[in-house]
Design a protein around this motif. Structure first.
Motif, short mmCIF file in Angstrom:
data_model
loop_
_atom_site.label_atom_id
_atom_site.label_comp_id
_atom_site.label_asym_id
_atom_site.label_seq_id
_atom_site.Cartn_x
_atom_site.Cartn_y
_atom_site.Cartn_z
N ALA A 92 36.15 56.29 7.99
CA ALA A 92 34.61 57.24 8.57
C ALA A 92 34.95 58.52 7.01
CB ALA A 92 34.30 57.92 9.40
N VAL A 93 34.24 59.07 6.57
CA VAL A 93 34.54 60.41 5.94
C VAL A 93 34.24 61.27 7.53
CG1 VAL A 93 33.23 62.69 4.62
CG2 VAL A 93 33.13 59.40 3.35
N TYR A 94 35.40 62.11 7.29
CA TYR A 94 36.06 63.07 8.42
C TYR A 94 35.50 64.31 7.77
CZ TYR A 94 37.48 59.00 10.82
OH TYR A 94 38.42 58.68 11.91
N TYR A 95 34.65 65.29 8.56
CA TYR A 95 33.75 66.54 8.19
C TYR A 95 34.78 67.54 8.83
CZ TYR A 95 30.51 64.11 5.63
OH TYR A 95 29.64 62.99 4.87
N CYS A 96 35.11 68.60 8.85
CA CYS A 96 35.48 69.11 9.47
C CYS A 96 34.25 70.69 9.54
CB CYS A 96 36.75 70.21 8.77
SG CYS A 96 37.72 72.14 9.23
N TYR A 113 28.96 75.49 9.92
CA TYR A 113 29.70 75.76 8.37
C TYR A 113 29.72 74.16 8.47
CZ TYR A 113 28.14 81.07 8.64
OH TYR A 113 28.24 81.82 8.60
N TRP A 114 30.09 73.44 7.55
CA TRP A 114 30.84 72.19 7.04
C TRP A 114 31.57 71.85 5.89
CZ3 TRP A 114 30.35 68.02 10.59
CH2 TRP A 114 28.98 68.23 11.68
N GLY A 115 32.55 71.49 5.65
CA GLY A 115 33.13 71.03 4.68
C GLY A 115 32.90 69.63 3.57
#
Length: 124
Positions: A92-96, A113-115
């Protein structure tokens, strides 16, 4: 305003490990609850783990318990996701993400807030 920058993704084989990093910057970023989400192609964004501002409380989705560990170093304004025993379904694409609130929030809409995300691909 908090800026988040993920790194550490890559292509690995099943059973391997990866450590993702999320560098935070901006005003009082260390006071925020931090989380990791992931999104596979054609699927909704899914909660993975979260950690309280002081690292004292952590929360995981059942599918990663015992394999993934979330941690943070507030001196470096960085959050980590250590991923062991990776499986193809972890691809997957991993988001902070960051939120001003408790650690138990699991919905994307609860984070402020997201990266930009980092790709993790696990081959079988």
């Amino acid at each position: 305003q908090v800026q988040l920058d993920e790194s550490g993704g890559g292509l690995v084989q099943a059973g391997d490990s990866l450590r993702l990093s999320c560098a935070a910057s901006g005003r009082t970023s260390r006071d925020y609850t931090m989380g990791w989400f992931r999104q596979a192609p054609g699927k909704e964004r899914e909660f993975v783990a979260s950690i309280s501002w002081n690292g004292g409380n952590k929360y995981y989705v059942d599918s990663v318990k015992g394999r993934f560990t979330i941690s943070r170093d507030n001196a470096k304004n960085t959050v980590y996701l250590q991923m062991n025993s990776l499986k193809p379904e972890d691809t997957a694409v991993y988001y902070c993400a960051a939120r001003w609130g408790t650690v138990g929030a699991v919905l994307p809409s609860q984070y402020d807030y997201w990266g930009q995300g980092t790709q993790v691909t696990v081959s079988s």
